[in-house]
Design an enzyme around this catalytic site. Structure first.
Site, PDB file in Angstrom:
ATOM      1  N   ASP A  90       0.866  -1.173   0.000  1.00 56.23           N
ATOM      2  CA  ASP A  90       0.000   0.000   0.000  1.00 56.23           C
ATOM      3  C   ASP A  90       0.914   1.238   0.000  1.00 56.23           C
ATOM      4  OD1 ASP A  90      -1.686   2.082   0.853  1.00 56.23           O
ATOM      5  OD2 ASP A  90      -2.778   0.807   2.275  1.00 56.23           O
ATOM      6  N   SER A 100      -5.628  14.456 -13.887  1.00 53.82           N
ATOM      7  CA  SER A 100      -6.918  14.344 -14.565  1.00 53.82           C
ATOM      8  C   SER A 100      -7.382  15.710 -15.045  1.00 53.82           C
ATOM      9  CB  SER A 100      -7.947  13.800 -13.566  1.00 53.82           C
ATOM     10  OG  SER A 100      -9.255  13.978 -14.047  1.00 53.82           O
ATOM     11  N   TYR A 156     -12.206  14.244  -4.805  1.00 52.03           N
ATOM     12  CA  TYR A 156     -11.294  13.553  -5.724  1.00 52.03           C
ATOM     13  C   TYR A 156     -10.493  14.569  -6.539  1.00 52.03           C
ATOM     14  CZ  TYR A 156     -10.045  11.566 -10.261  1.00 52.03           C
ATOM     15  OH  TYR A 156      -9.376  11.250 -11.416  1.00 52.03           O
ATOM     16  N   LYS A 215      -6.273  15.586  -6.735  1.00 51.61           N
ATOM     17  CA  LYS A 215      -5.430  15.666  -7.941  1.00 51.61           C
ATOM     18  C   LYS A 215      -4.746  17.037  -7.998  1.00 51.61           C
ATOM     19  CE  LYS A 215      -6.074  11.600  -9.632  1.00 51.61           C
ATOM     20  NZ  LYS A 215      -4.975  10.622  -9.659  1.00 51.61           N
ATOM     21  N   ASN A 232     -10.868  11.280 -20.935  1.00 53.05           N
ATOM     22  CA  ASN A 232     -11.653  10.100 -20.531  1.00 53.05           C
ATOM     23  C   ASN A 232     -11.065   8.821 -21.132  1.00 53.05           C
ATOM     24  OD1 ASN A 232     -13.394  12.549 -20.227  1.00 53.05           O
ATOM     25  ND2 ASN A 232     -14.851  11.057 -19.472  1.00 53.05           N
ATOM     26  N   PHE A 262     -27.430  10.362 -18.653  1.00 48.90           N
ATOM     27  CA  PHE A 262     -27.650  11.433 -17.678  1.00 48.90           C
ATOM     28  C   PHE A 262     -27.789  12.787 -18.377  1.00 48.90           C
ATOM     29  CE2 PHE A 262     -24.881   8.616 -14.771  1.00 48.90           C
ATOM     30  CZ  PHE A 262     -25.983   7.923 -14.301  1.00 48.90           C
ATOM     31  N   GLY A 265     -23.215  17.724 -10.807  1.00 47.22           N
ATOM     32  CA  GLY A 265     -21.771  17.945 -10.944  1.00 47.22           C
ATOM     33  C   GLY A 265     -21.244  17.772 -12.354  1.00 47.22           C
TER      34      GLY A 265
HETATM   35  C1  UD1 Z   1     -15.740  11.303 -14.502  1.00 47.00           C
HETATM   36  C2  UD1 Z   1     -15.485  12.135 -13.279  1.00 47.00           C
HETATM   37  C3  UD1 Z   1     -14.121  12.788 -13.438  1.00 47.00           C
HETATM   38  C4  UD1 Z   1     -13.069  11.706 -13.596  1.00 47.00           C
HETATM   39  C5  UD1 Z   1     -13.412  10.828 -14.795  1.00 47.00           C
HETATM   40  C6  UD1 Z   1     -12.478   9.654 -14.863  1.00 47.00           C
HETATM   41  C7  UD1 Z   1     -17.696  12.798 -12.490  1.00 47.00           C
HETATM   42  C8  UD1 Z   1     -18.655  13.922 -12.315  1.00 47.00           C
HETATM   43  N1  UD1 Z   1     -16.549  13.104 -13.114  1.00 47.00           N
HETATM   44  O1  UD1 Z   1     -15.727  12.162 -15.632  1.00 47.00           O
HETATM   45  O2  UD1 Z   1     -13.842  13.563 -12.307  1.00 47.00           O
HETATM   46  O3  UD1 Z   1     -11.799  12.279 -13.787  1.00 47.00           O
HETATM   47  O4  UD1 Z   1     -14.741  10.336 -14.656  1.00 47.00           O
HETATM   48  O5  UD1 Z   1     -12.650   8.960 -16.061  1.00 47.00           O
HETATM   49  O6  UD1 Z   1     -17.958  11.671 -12.098  1.00 47.00           O
HETATM   50  N2  UD1 Z   1     -22.892   9.110 -18.454  1.00 47.00           N
HETATM   51  C9  UD1 Z   1     -24.156   8.646 -18.655  1.00 47.00           C
HETATM   52  N3  UD1 Z   1     -24.529   7.495 -18.028  1.00 47.00           N
HETATM   53  C10 UD1 Z   1     -23.697   6.773 -17.202  1.00 47.00           C
HETATM   54  C11 UD1 Z   1     -22.377   7.267 -17.001  1.00 47.00           C
HETATM   55  C12 UD1 Z   1     -22.018   8.445 -17.625  1.00 47.00           C
HETATM   56  O7  UD1 Z   1     -24.942   9.235 -19.389  1.00 47.00           O
HETATM   57  O8  UD1 Z   1     -24.100   5.731 -16.641  1.00 47.00           O
HETATM   58  C13 UD1 Z   1     -22.458  10.335 -19.153  1.00 47.00           C
HETATM   59  C14 UD1 Z   1     -22.044  11.490 -18.253  1.00 47.00           C
HETATM   60  O9  UD1 Z   1     -23.146  12.275 -17.901  1.00 47.00           O
HETATM   61  C15 UD1 Z   1     -21.024  12.207 -19.139  1.00 47.00           C
HETATM   62  C16 UD1 Z   1     -20.376  11.073 -19.943  1.00 47.00           C
HETATM   63  O10 UD1 Z   1     -21.304   9.995 -19.905  1.00 47.00           O
HETATM   64  O11 UD1 Z   1     -21.674  13.084 -20.024  1.00 47.00           O
HETATM   65  C17 UD1 Z   1     -19.053  10.618 -19.383  1.00 47.00           C
HETATM   66  O12 UD1 Z   1     -19.216  10.278 -18.024  1.00 47.00           O
HETATM   67  P1  UD1 Z   1     -18.059   9.552 -17.191  1.00 47.00           P
HETATM   68  O13 UD1 Z   1     -17.563   8.361 -17.942  1.00 47.00           O
HETATM   69  O14 UD1 Z   1     -18.576   9.309 -15.815  1.00 47.00           O
HETATM   70  O15 UD1 Z   1     -16.870  10.604 -17.176  1.00 47.00           O
HETATM   71  P2  UD1 Z   1     -16.858  12.129 -16.702  1.00 47.00           P
HETATM   72  O16 UD1 Z   1     -18.125  12.530 -16.064  1.00 47.00           O
HETATM   73  O17 UD1 Z   1     -16.392  12.944 -17.835  1.00 47.00           O
END
Ligand code: UD1
Length: 338
Positions: A58, A124, A148, A152, A178, A217, A293
């Site tokens: 760890d 990030s 989080y 960073k 991403n 979402f 968020g």
């Molecule tokens: C998220 C984190 C970010 C982190 C990154 C790591 C949040 C708010 N942000 O970014 O801090 O650095 O992951 O990869 O969690 N979506 C859906 N349905 C889902 C999941 C996601 O519609 O079940 C959409 C989200 O609204 C977004 C997109 O897909 O528009 C990408 O989402 P996600 O993969 O969670 O990444 P981030 O939100 O960009």
């Protein structure tokens, strides 16, 4: 070079490990397998046809970490080990500050004991907070919107100060957009614990039948189709960016923050369509309320990576979806036994 990877068994760590083994570096992985599996390392060993050291530990165990560093004597450390779920960080902030911030301090102490002056850090794009303009370049103001993101940002500050205070030190802060997709072999990939928070692993699990449907979402953002826009980057491209950052850290002193993205904005519905094409499977979805968020759009200006590291992304969304599907369909339960 001698490269020490904290969190080298994780999603991005394992792909980077495979990439740097192909460059003939000597490697030691330090991982506690809290969000990864030793089998990932066995697969990397097989794919690379190389051996490397692995120490179970760890980052908060300062004694164990310092011993591993002093024994291995790395030229450079790549620091992946950290917690990364936004929602969990809101519920358990102390765990996040401890793992991510205290863990990095413990790492830097160990590096000093081992005489290592170079680090590549897994940062990030979350450090930009709500985008004030797009595309995001590295000069964009920094802000965090959750614990989080704060960790960073804090680690970036710590590394910048550490670098300034240590003669000859080098730190490369890679700000990932991403990361998605998997290695072409389908042998290593993303294996989230519990219900995935991120889009691509969720979509993969819907396509493979582990989950009934995707919740999109928000369908009312000011974007081309109303859904959120992100800069998805193939994990193998990201791994290559680390290899380039290691070479950069070898040749340069000082601290540089560098975006790692494609520069392309892609919507949630683009991902769904590309995944259906790449997998041949339907991805049922429903549009629901926005996730608190979330921002409408977030994508990189990736020109600094090109000019400083000589790196640019080469793989497109179809490739990301095809490889994610290959991994998911070959390993429906991730690294766990079927
Ligand atoms: C998220 C984190 C970010 C982190 C990154 C790591 C949040 C708010 N942000 O970014 O801090 O650095 O992951 O990869 O969690 N979506 C859906 N349905 C889902 C999941 C996601 O519609 O079940 C959409 C989200 O609204 C977004 C997109 O897909 O528009 C990408 O989402 P996600 O993969 O969670 O990444 P981030 O939100 O960009």
């Amino acid at each position: 070079m001698r490269v020490f990877l904290t969190g080298g068994a994780g999603y991005i760590g394992s792909h980077t490990l495979l990439e740097i083994l192909s460059k003939a570096h000597e490697v030691c992985v330090y991982d506690d397998y809290s969000n990864s599996a030793p089998v990932a390392l066995m697969r990397v060993e097989r794919l690379s046809n190389r051996t490397f050291q692995a120490v179970t530990g760890d980052v908060l165990d300062q004694g164990s970490l310092a011993k591993a560093l002093v024994d291995f004597k790395p030229d450079v450390v790549v620091h992946f080990a950290g917690k990364k779920a936004v929602g969990e960080s809101v519920a358990k902030p102390l765990m996040y500050y401890e793992n991510n911030v205290v863990g990095t301090l413990s790492l830097l102490r160990g590096m000093e004991a081992a005489g290592c002056k170079r680090i590549v850090f897994s940062s990030s794009a979350t450090v930009y907070g709500e985008p004030q303009y797009l595309p995001l370049d590295e000069k964009h103001p920094l802000a965090a919107t959750n614990p989080y993101g704060q960790t960073k940002l804090m680690v970036e500050h710590i590394l910048r100060d550490w670098c300034a205070a240590r003669e000859g030190a080098s730190a490369v802060l890679l700000r990932y957009f991403n990361p998605v997709g998997a290695h072409d072999s389908g042998q290593i990939g993303e294996d989230p614990n519990d219900i995935p928070n991120n889009l691509m692993p969720f979509v993969s699990q819907v396509a493979v039948g582990r989950r009934a449907k995707l919740q999109v979402f928000g369908g009312d953002y000011d974007t081309k189709d109303g859904t959120g826009v992100r800069d998805y980057i193939h994990v193998v491209d990201l791994a290559k960016a680390h290899a380039a950052a290691i070479s950069y850290a070898e040749a340069h002193k000082g601290c540089e923050a560098i975006n790692v993205g494609t520069g392309q904005g892609v919507s949630v519905l683009d991902v769904v369509k590309a995944f259906e094409q790449g997998s041949g499977q339907p991805v049922p979805y429903e549009v629901v309320a926005r996730r608190p968020g979330d921002v409408a759009a977030c994508y990189a200006d990736a020109s600094k990576a090109e000019s400083l590291l000589g790196w640019q992304a080469t793989r497109d969304l179809a490739d990301m979806c095809e490889t994610a599907w290959k991994w998911q369909s070959q390993n429906p339960n991730g690294y766990a036994a079927p």
